[in-house]
Write an enzyme that holds these catalytic residues in place. Structure first.
Site, PDB file in Angstrom:
ATOM      1  N   GLY A   1       0.692  -1.100  -0.086  1.00  0.00           N
ATOM      2  CA  GLY A   1       0.014  -0.060  -0.167  1.00  0.00           C
ATOM      3  C   GLY A   1       0.790   1.280  -0.034  1.00  0.00           C
ATOM      4  O   GLY A   1       1.925   1.301  -0.524  1.00  0.00           O
ATOM      5  N   GLU A   2       0.253   2.350   0.620  1.00  0.00           N
ATOM      6  CA  GLU A   2       1.048   3.621   0.683  1.00  0.00           C
ATOM      7  C   GLU A   2       1.264   4.213  -0.370  1.00  0.00           C
ATOM      8  O   GLU A   2       1.900   5.392  -0.488  1.00  0.00           O
ATOM      9  CB  GLU A   2       2.376   3.329   1.274  1.00  0.00           C
ATOM     10  CG  GLU A   2       2.607   2.691   2.627  1.00  0.00           C
ATOM     11  CD  GLU A   2       3.878   2.493   3.140  1.00  0.00           C
ATOM     12  OE1 GLU A   2       4.977   3.158   2.437  1.00  0.00           O
ATOM     13  OE2 GLU A   2       4.091   1.902   4.177  1.00  0.00           O
TER      14      GLU A   2
END
Length: 349
Positions: A313-314
Site C-alpha cells: 500500500g502507501e
C-alpha cells in the site's frame, strides 16, 4: 446531496494520428509492448502527439477502521497513527520511492485515531472522525460523512492541479482496510466473499479464516442489492471515500491517474461504478500480492503494469511504476522515426 462531476472519455478522433506516430518510430510495430499502449493512453488523455509528465504527485490518505477492533488484522490499530508519523518523518517505503523518482508526496489524515502536531506543507488535516464505525455493528459512516470525504478528496486534487500537475497517484494507510476493500469487491462484483478475502497485513491461514468469519457475519446484516454509494457508506473507510473523490476530480481535470494496489483499486472500482468514463484516465500500476486484487483488475478489464508480489500500500506501486510512464513518454517524444533516421520500414505485402 448528489455527485457533480463532469467526466467524459478522451476523444478517440486523435487516435489514428497518435498511433501512426508510435508505429513510425524506428522499431518493429508493437516491439515496445506495453510501453506503446501507455504512450497511446497518455497521448489520448492529453490530446497531443507530444505528451509530458508534469510535477507528479502521490497522495496518501490515512484513516482507521472500526472493524479492526474485531480482530481482522494481526497489527494493532495504533499502527495507522505510527505509520503516518513515519511518513511525515520521511522513513517509509513511499518516502524512499518518491524521493528516488522526484515525486512530491502529500500525506493526509482522513480519519486516524489520534492527532498529529506536524505543521508541514505536505501534511493535510482532513479528519472526519477518529476512525469509522465498526460495520459489524452499524454502517461504517453516514451519508454526510461520506459526501464530505468525496468533497475533500476532490478539493485536494483541485489544489494540486493548480500547481500544473498532470499526473497523480493514490495511496493509503489504515489497519483493517483490506476488510473494507474485500466487502466492496464482493458487493460490486457479486463474487463470493471467500474469493475476496486475503491475508491483509500477513495473516496466516487460521487468521484468514477468522477474518472471513467476521466479515461474513457483518455482511449478513446488510442487503445484497445496495447501490455503489450505499456500499461505500456501509463498508468503506474514510481514506477510501477520499480516494474516490480524488480520482473522480483527477479524471474531471483530465489528469493521469495512477492506481496502487488492493485498497486503491477498491476506490477505483467505486469511482468507475459511479462514473464509468473515469477508468479511461486510470493506469493500474501493479497487481498486488493481496488475494482478491486480481479479481478487481479482471472486473475492470484492465492489465496492471507490474507483477512484483507487492502488497504494502502507501502508493508504493504508483511510485515504482512511474518511471515506466516516463519511458513511454520519452520514446514517443525523442525516438527517431524511420523517415528522420533514414531507416527503411518493413516491406508492405
Amino acid at each position: 446531496m448528489s455527485l457533480s462531476f463532469t467526466i467524459s472519455a478522451p476523444s478517440l478522433g486523435f487516435r489514428p494520428e497518435l498511433q501512426r506516430k508510435i508505429n513510425q518510430k524506428t522499431k518493429p510495430i508493437g516491439s515496445l509492448g506495453r510501453l506503446e499502449g501507455i504512450a497511446l493512453q497518455i497521448g489520448l488523455i492529453q490530446q497531443t502527439l507530444s505528451p509530458s509528465l508534469i510535477k507528479p504527485h502521490i497522495v496518501v490518505f490515512a484513516a482507521d477502521h472500526g472493524i479492526a477492533e474485531s480482530g481482522v488484522s494481526q497489527y494493532p490499530q495504533e499502527v495507522t497513527h505510527q505509520m503516518v508519523k513515519n511518513f511525515l518523518e520521511g522513513g517509509a517505503a513511499i518516502n524512499t520511492f518518491c524521493g528516488q523518482n522526484s515525486i512530491e508526496l502529500v500525506v493526509t489524515d482522513a480519519g486516524v485515531k489520534g492527532n498529529f502536531d506536524k505543521k508541514q506543507d505536505n501534511f493535510l488535516d482532513l479528519k472526519i472522525a477518529h476512525g469509522t464505525n465498526n460495520f459489524l455493528e452499524k454502517p461504517a459512516m453516514n451519508e454526510k460523512e461520506c459526501w464530505k470525504c468525496i468533497e475533500q478528496g476532490s478539493t485536494v486534487v483541485k489544489e494540486i492541479a493548480k500547481k500544473g500537475t498532470n499526473i497523480i497517484g493514490f495511496g493509503e494507510m489504515g489497519i483493517g482496510n483490506t476488510s473494507s476493500a474485500s466487502l466492496i469487491l464482493h458487493h460490486l462484483t457479486g463474487l463470493k466473499l471467500v474469493e475476496c478475502v486475503g491475508s491483509g497485513t500477513g495473516l496466516n491461514e487460521r487468521g484468514i479464516d477468522k477474518k472471513l468469519t467476521i466479515l461474513k457475519q457483518a455482511d449478513r446484516k446488510y442487503p445484497k442489492n445496495m447501490k455503489p454509494f450505499e456500499v461505500l457508506t456501509t463498508f468503506g473507510g474514510f481514506e477510501i471515500a477520499h480516494m474516490v473523490g480524488g480520482m473522480l476530480e483527477a479524471a474531471q481535470q483530465k489528469m493521469i491517474v495512477l492506481v496502487d494496489g488492493f485498497i486503491a483499486t477498491a476506490a477505483a472500482m467505486m469511482a468507475h461504478a459511479l462514473y464509468p468514463q473515469s477508468k479511461e484516465y486510470m493506469i493500474f500500476s501493479h497487481q498486488s500480492g493481496e488475494y482478491g486484487h486480481a479479481h478487481m483488475l479482471e472486473h475492470l478489464r484492465v492489465m496492471p503494469l507490474l507483477l512484483l508480489g507487492m502488497r504494502l500500500g502507501e502508493g508504493t506501486g504508483c511510485a515504482i511504476a512511474y518511471p515506466l510512464l516516463e519511458s513511454a513518454v520519452n520514446f514517443l517524444n525523442n525516438m527517431s522515426s524511420f523517415a528522420a533516421a533514414g531507416v527503411s520500414e518493413t516491406k508492405k505485402n
